[in-house]
Design an enzyme around this catalytic site. Structure first.
Site, PDB file in Angstrom:
ATOM      1  N   SER A   1       0.040  -9.589  -0.763  1.00  0.00           N
ATOM      2  CA  SER A   1      -0.152 -10.185  -2.087  1.00  0.00           C
ATOM      3  C   SER A   1       0.883  -9.654  -3.059  1.00  0.00           C
ATOM      4  CB  SER A   1      -1.548  -9.837  -2.591  1.00  0.00           C
ATOM      5  OG  SER A   1      -1.660  -8.432  -2.733  1.00  0.00           O
TER       6      SER A   1
ATOM      7  N   HIS B   1     -25.308  23.353   1.786  1.00  0.00           N
ATOM      8  CA  HIS B   1     -25.493  23.800   0.400  1.00  0.00           C
ATOM      9  C   HIS B   1     -24.494  24.899   0.084  1.00  0.00           C
ATOM     10  CE1 HIS B   1     -27.432  24.879  -3.336  1.00  0.00           C
ATOM     11  NE2 HIS B   1     -27.347  26.146  -2.957  1.00  0.00           N
TER      12      HIS B   1
ATOM     13  N   CYS C   1       0.814  -1.209   0.000  1.00  0.00           N
ATOM     14  CA  CYS C   1       0.000   0.000   0.000  1.00  0.00           C
ATOM     15  C   CYS C   1       0.853   1.266   0.000  1.00  0.00           C
ATOM     16  CB  CYS C   1      -0.923  -0.031   1.216  1.00  0.00           C
ATOM     17  SG  CYS C   1      -1.825   1.478   1.465  1.00  0.00           S
TER      18      CYS C   1
ATOM     19  N   LEU D   1      -7.090   0.650 -14.659  1.00  0.00           N
ATOM     20  CA  LEU D   1      -7.749   1.903 -15.039  1.00  0.00           C
ATOM     21  C   LEU D   1      -7.086   3.101 -14.371  1.00  0.00           C
ATOM     22  CD1 LEU D   1     -11.523   0.893 -15.028  1.00  0.00           C
ATOM     23  CD2 LEU D   1      -9.928   0.984 -16.947  1.00  0.00           C
TER      24      LEU D   1
ATOM     25  N   GLU E   1      -9.667  -6.290 -21.890  1.00  0.00           N
ATOM     26  CA  GLU E   1     -10.358  -6.900 -20.744  1.00  0.00           C
ATOM     27  C   GLU E   1     -11.068  -8.171 -21.204  1.00  0.00           C
ATOM     28  OE1 GLU E   1     -10.871  -6.464 -17.247  1.00  0.00           O
ATOM     29  OE2 GLU E   1     -11.958  -8.307 -17.725  1.00  0.00           O
TER      30      GLU E   1
END
Ligand SMILES: Cc1cc2nc3c(=O)[nH]c(=O)nc-3n(C[C@H](O)[C@H](O)[C@H](O)COP(=O)(O)OP(=O)(O)OC[C@H]3O[C@@H](n4cnc5c(N)ncnc54)[C@H](O)[C@@H]3O)c2cc1C
Length: 468
Positions: A148, A447, A44, A189, A206
């Site tokens: 991984s 808002h 990560c 992507l 893909e």
């Protein structure tokens, strides 16, 4: 005194491992974390979430400067790309954060055992340093958090020059002319977007009929349309069968859904077809631990493997391969080890794709709801009708909320749009708290904010959106 040197040894210092080590130390355990890389933080921080997001941010600034600022009346003459500075900034961001983990270990008195960890017995770990020197340490409990690594496929073996994994695609020294991306998932992507924004032609191949397999198909189709408009090319349902390389070129030979063959030539190929659990060299056979299908470490609901003092978390076990999932499991397992009730709600784990616009999801998709025969009602609101999105000049996308027909409970929420990564947090909390669409619809949203689109989608569940 305990017969063990440590209460807990965590193998691997990714978001699962380092968070588990810190939480264990907070709970009073004597903890060590084994990591063989030069820096802490795992995939990560070093070669995953953080460097990719640093490059996504920089490339987004570049693309906005080139294409969008003039629309806002900001004229910038001749913006140019300084790729070495962009790459160095990315490395600096990584360095700062990985050093931060070292600081957190010091603060929490977690010992970093530098080297590769392997089992001698269930309670004895051998740590082998880069110099080949090994020492053995004893521990009451072990958490395997070895993460991984990229899957390599026979038709496109990594040569680290023309054919690379995500790690290689984070450090191209120049912008490729044509980047071929094998796999239209999150990583393909995101990194495809980085290099497209910096000037590369990008072609995505893909094998499945849609990009982002498993995500809500409305989101996947919506994102693909926008990326195509920006210049990305897609070949769906297309399988890479062979790759040919010459000195500076790589050709992908692919089979289209109708059986015809297409050849695509580029100067770089990113193979991003998924990641596999990393258990190599752990010596699991020493403790009689057999892996599940797809090489995952088997665990029960308490992250306990069939060997009672050995636990596992993160990418190395089942579930989505996400940093925050690994982190939450790290906390949960440390709490379980000290006898508390650590728990992760897998229904409420958000997933994000940091493209432009971003994609973010939590909970069930419309397709899954149909598959499961659930009676649901759906509210959808486009950013085109949101004042803040208009002011920003980013009106692509929508918010979609899926609620139970009878109870109104939010079962899933999906966003394609600006800042979707941040917006999804409200809906992840809603799913976690079993909120109803009505709860969100009746909550006041400031808002003008993008979050008002969430409120409007929640109103839309009951067909009473105001601004559309
Ligand atoms: C390009 C890319 C982008 C990504 N972006 C995101 C994102 O935006 N958001 C997100 O949630 N996820 C993202 N991910 C996924 C995320 O990085 C992983 O899900 C996460 O890192 C898994 O954490 P982990 O702790 O299980 O393992 P890892 O982070 O893989 O860490 C495992 C650590 O264990 C060490 N190790 C392995 N074996 C041993 C051993 N025997 N002895 C000692 N140490 C060992 C490794 O060196 C490594 O440091 C991305 C991944 C990639 C590749």
């Amino acid at each position: 005194m305990s017969e063990f040197e440590f209460d807990l040894i965590v193998i691997g210092s990714g978001p699962g491992g380092y968070v588990c080590a810190i939480r264990g130390a907070q709970l009073g355990l004597k903890v060590a974390c084994v990591e063989y890389e030069e820096t802490l933080g795992g995939t990560c921080l070093n070669v995953g979430c953080i460097p990719s997001k640093a490059l996504l941010q920089s490339s987004e600034y570049y693309a906005h400067t080139l294409h969008d600022l003039a629309k806002h009346g900001v004229k910038v003459s001749n913006p140019t790309l300084d790729l070495p500075t962009m790459l160095k900034r990315k490395d600096d961001v990584v360095k700062g954060l990985t050093q931060g983990i070292q600081g957190l270990f010091k603060k929490n008195k977690v010992t970093w055992l530098k080297g590769r960890g392997s089992f001698v017995t269930a309670n004895k770990i051998k740590v082998t340093g880069a110099d080949g020197q090994a020492k053995e340490v004893t521990t009451k409990n072990v958490v395997i958090a070895t993460g991984s690594k990229p899957i390599e496929i026979p038709p496109a073996k990594f040569d680290r020059k023309l054919i690379v994994s995500s790690t290689g695609a984070l450090k191209f020294e120049s912008v490729p002319n044509h980047l071929i991306v094998i796999g239209g998932g999150v990583i393909g992507l995101e990194l495809g977007s980085v290099w497209m924004r910096l000037g590369a032609k990008v072609t995505v191949i893909e094998a499945m009929p849609q990009i982002l397999t498993g995500m809500d198909s409305d989101l996947a189709k919506g994102l693909m349309k926008i990326l195509e408009k920006e210049g990305m090319t897609f070949h769906l349902g297309t399988k890479l069968t062979e790759t040919k390389t010459s000195k500076n070129q790589v050709t992908a030979i692919c089979q289209k859904p109708d059986g015809s063959v297409v050849e695509i030539t580029g100067d770089k190929m990113l193979v991003s077809v998924g990641r596999k659990a990393n258990t190599e060299g752990l010596g699991l056979e020493q403790i009689g631990l057999t892996l599940e299908a797809q090489g995952k470490v088997p665990v029960d609901h308490h992250y306990r493997t069939p060997v009672s003092s050995v636990y596992a978390i993160g990418d190395v076990i089942k579930g989505p391969m996400l940093a925050h999932k690994a982190e939450d499991e790290g906390v949960a397992v440390a709490e379980i080890i000290v006898g508390q009730a650590g728990h992760v709600n897998y229904e409420a784990i958000p997933g994000v794709v940091y493209t432009w616009p971003e994609v973010a999801s939590v909970g069930i998709t419309e397709d899954k709801a149909k598959e499961q025969g659930l009676n649901v009602k759906i509210g959808k609101f486009p950013f085109l009708a949101n004042g803040r999105a208009k002011a920003l000049g980013n009106t692509d996308g929508f918010v979609k909320i899926i609620a139970d027909q009878k109870t109104d409970r939010i079962l899933g929420a999906h966003i394609l749009g600006p800042n979707a990564s941040e917006l999804i947090a409200e809906l992840a909390v809603a799913v976690e708290f079993s909120a109803s669409a009505e709860d969100i619809a009746r909550s006041t949203h400031a808002h003008p904010t993008l979050a008002e689109a969430i409120k409007e989608a929640a109103l839309g569940v009951d067909k009473r959106s105001i601004h559309i």
